[in-house]
Structure formats: structure tokens, C-alpha cells
Design a protein around this motif. Structure first.
Motif, short mmCIF file in Angstrom:
data_model
loop_
_atom_site.label_atom_id
_atom_site.label_comp_id
_atom_site.label_asym_id
_atom_site.label_seq_id
_atom_site.Cartn_x
_atom_site.Cartn_y
_atom_site.Cartn_z
N PHE A 168 0.81 -1.29 0.04
CA PHE A 168 -0.01 0.00 0.07
C PHE A 168 0.87 1.21 -0.08
O PHE A 168 0.57 2.18 -0.85
N GLY A 169 1.89 1.21 0.77
CA GLY A 169 2.93 2.26 0.95
C GLY A 169 3.60 2.58 -0.56
O GLY A 169 3.63 3.96 -0.99
N VAL A 170 3.98 1.39 -1.35
CA VAL A 170 4.40 1.55 -2.57
C VAL A 170 3.46 2.45 -3.49
O VAL A 170 3.87 3.06 -4.20
N ILE A 171 2.25 1.90 -3.54
CA ILE A 171 1.31 2.41 -4.34
C ILE A 171 1.12 3.90 -4.15
O ILE A 171 0.78 4.58 -4.88
N LEU A 172 1.02 4.21 -2.88
CA LEU A 172 0.88 5.68 -2.49
C LEU A 172 2.05 6.51 -3.18
O LEU A 172 1.74 7.37 -3.38
N LEU A 173 3.28 6.02 -2.83
CA LEU A 173 4.49 6.73 -3.33
C LEU A 173 4.25 6.85 -4.85
O LEU A 173 4.81 7.88 -5.64
#
Length: 69
Positions: free
Chosen positions: A12-17
Motif C-alpha cells: 500500500f505504501g509503494v502504491i501511495l508513493l
């Protein structure tokens, strides 16, 4: 945190970045976007901060810090 939850947070964090990078690559980063009327730069900063926090939380979960069960 369960392992699957920690992996989800990292992904999820990679997608947000990625979303933050997408906002920064728009043609008009200072133009208002959507109903919020916030510039793309502001949305990119919010997305990047949230993404980094999610990645850190997920990595901490993978390493087993916190409560041990």
C-alpha cells in the motif's frame, strides 16, 4: 501484526508513493484538482508522507517489533 497485514502495508505504501509521483508528473502541478481544489503538489506531499509511514509500519510488522504473541 500478522505477516499478511505487514506485507499489505508495504505494498500500500509503494502504491501511495506511485500516486505521489504521478501527481508530480502532471502538466500543471499547481492547478487545483477535483472537488477539493487542492493543488497537485499538496496532494502529492500528503500521499508521499502517508506512503512512507505505511512502508515503515509494514517493515516494523515484518521485523516483529511491537507486541509478541
Amino acid at each position: 501484526m500478522r505477516r499478511s497485514g505487514a506485507i499489505f502495508m508495504v505494498v500500500f505504501g509503494v502504491i501511495l508513493l506511485g500516486v505521489a509521483a504521478g501527481f508530480m508528473l502532471t502538466n500543471e502541478p499547481l492547478e487545483p484538482i477535483g472537488r477539493s481544489g487542492l493543488p497537485a503538489v499538496v496532494l502529492a506531499v500528503f500521499s508521499a508522507i502517508t506512503g512512507m509511514a505505511a512502508i515503515v509500519y509494514g517493515i516494523r510488522g515484518l521485523r516483529g517489533s511491537g507486541s509478541a504473541r
